[in-house]
Write a protein that holds these residues in place. Structure first.
Motif, PDB file in Angstrom:
ATOM      1  N   SER A 265       0.811  -1.220   0.000  1.00 47.71           N
ATOM      2  CA  SER A 265       0.000   0.000   0.000  1.00 47.71           C
ATOM      3  C   SER A 265       0.840   1.264   0.000  1.00 47.71           C
ATOM      4  N   PHE A 266       2.061   1.198   0.561  1.00 50.39           N
ATOM      5  CA  PHE A 266       2.906   2.382   0.670  1.00 50.39           C
ATOM      6  C   PHE A 266       4.264   2.149   0.031  1.00 50.39           C
ATOM      7  N   LYS A 267       4.287   1.351  -1.020  1.00 47.64           N
ATOM      8  CA  LYS A 267       5.569   1.009  -1.623  1.00 47.64           C
ATOM      9  C   LYS A 267       6.276   2.212  -2.220  1.00 47.64           C
ATOM     10  N   ASN A 268       5.535   3.292  -2.496  1.00 44.45           N
ATOM     11  CA  ASN A 268       6.165   4.486  -3.048  1.00 44.45           C
ATOM     12  C   ASN A 268       6.829   5.351  -1.980  1.00 44.45           C
ATOM     13  N   THR A 269       6.592   5.030  -0.700  1.00 48.26           N
ATOM     14  CA  THR A 269       7.176   5.846   0.363  1.00 48.26           C
ATOM     15  C   THR A 269       8.565   5.381   0.764  1.00 48.26           C
ATOM     16  N   SER A 270       8.912   4.146   0.461  1.00 45.40           N
ATOM     17  CA  SER A 270      10.214   3.623   0.852  1.00 45.40           C
ATOM     18  C   SER A 270      10.566   2.441  -0.031  1.00 45.40           C
ATOM     19  N   GLN A 271      11.860   2.243  -0.238  1.00 47.20           N
ATOM     20  CA  GLN A 271      12.324   1.089  -0.998  1.00 47.20           C
ATOM     21  C   GLN A 271      12.488  -0.145  -0.124  1.00 47.20           C
TER      22      GLN A 271
END
Length: 306
Positions: free
Chosen positions: A140-146
């Motif tokens: 769901s938040f893969k764009n916030t952290s690698q």
């Protein structure tokens, strides 16, 4: 991992009405290199974190104790703190840059003595802010952290604590306390109004009751003492004891417990003590899935050696 901490404190009393306490905690956290594993954790190099957490407290006595029986005391405190990643969080991450979680706190309080010091009243309001909380990133938040876990979450808590106590010359004492607390899950860093699942922005923190209070009444004389107390807590938000937050959120009902006890002194240095906890045998769970004790009895003998 090796953790070494120290704490220093300096107390100043410039005059009878003013007191200042300055403290600092230092932490030296050293983690040895870790080899990678088969589930995605990369090799971790040696890492050392050195952090300081200062605190200052100022007290002001417009009417100091000793000068008048109905004294007043005011205080304010500001401080910081941290919590390094646990062994579990290090074991199941692929983030070699995982940082410590941090807290900032402020509180204001006032105490007032009345009726020649036989009644004490106090109120404290507090504000806490939690930053860099470690969460699982997920799809769901893969764009916030690698990484799979990162320091992305934030929350805050604030409230007020009230207390009043009184005593009589006949040995009776009573004390009542009440705490109202508001907690809130805040949005993740680099997102717009999103919180780590299964939470939504604005949800309360786990296991923090909105309302909590207690009342205790006691009677004390040289050879005999007795007390009874009532403690109550409102419902809390909790998680499944086996699956944790992955199993969803649940309400843990509030409860009230009654305790009672007393003591009898038979000789100068010998005293018999008895206590009954959860006198009304109420079902309750401080943490969801872990039942508290039912009615229980404790008895003992206290011996003074001098």
């Amino acid at each position: 991992r090796r953790m070494i901490g120290f704490f220093g404190e300096l107390r100043l009393d410039p005059n009878p009405q003013l007191s200042v306490t300055v403290g600092v905690r230092g932490d030296h956290i050293q983690r040895n290199a870790l080899p990678g594993d088969a589930i995605g954790r990369p090799p971790f190099v040696d890492e050392t974190e050195v952090a300081t957490s200062p605190k200052i407290s100022i007290g002001w006595d417009p009417r100091p104790p000793g000068k008048t029986p109905d004294w007043t005391r005011e205080r304010v405190s500001v401080g910081t703190g941290l919590r390094p990643p646990s062994a579990f969080e290090i074991a199941f991450t692929d983030n070699p840059a995982l940082k410590s979680e941090r807290i900032r706190s402020v509180d204001f309080g006032v105490e007032q003595a009345l009726v020649s010091g036989n009644i004490l009243m106090g109120a404290t309001t507090f504000f806490n802010r939690y930053d860099d909380l470690i969460v699982s990133v997920g799809q769901s938040f893969k764009n916030t952290s690698q990484f799979r876990t990162d320091n992305l979450s934030n929350s805050r808590a604030s409230g007020i604590e009230l207390a009043v106590s009184g005593r009589t010359t006949r040995g009776f004492e009573a004390r009542a306390t009440y705490t109202w607390m508001h907690t809130e899950v805040l949005g993740l860093d680099a997102t717009f109004g999103q919180a780590p699942g299964p939470f939504t922005v604005g949800d309360p923190l786990l296991r923090r009751p909105r309302h909590q209070g207690a009342l205790e009444v006691s009677y004390i004389e040289p050879r005999f003492s007795a007390f009874t107390s009532i403690g109550t807590r409102s419902r809390t938000l909790d998680v499944d004891p086996s699956l944790g937050a992955f199993g969803g959120l649940f309400d843990n009902p509030g409860y009230g417990l009654v305790n009672a006890g007393g003591s009898v002194r038979t000789w100068t240095r010998l005293e018999f003590v008895v206590r009954v906890q959860n006198l009304l045998d109420r079902n309750h769970e401080e943490v969801l899935g872990f039942p508290g004790l039912g009615r229980s009895f404790i008895a003992g003998i206290r011996v003074a050696t001098c």
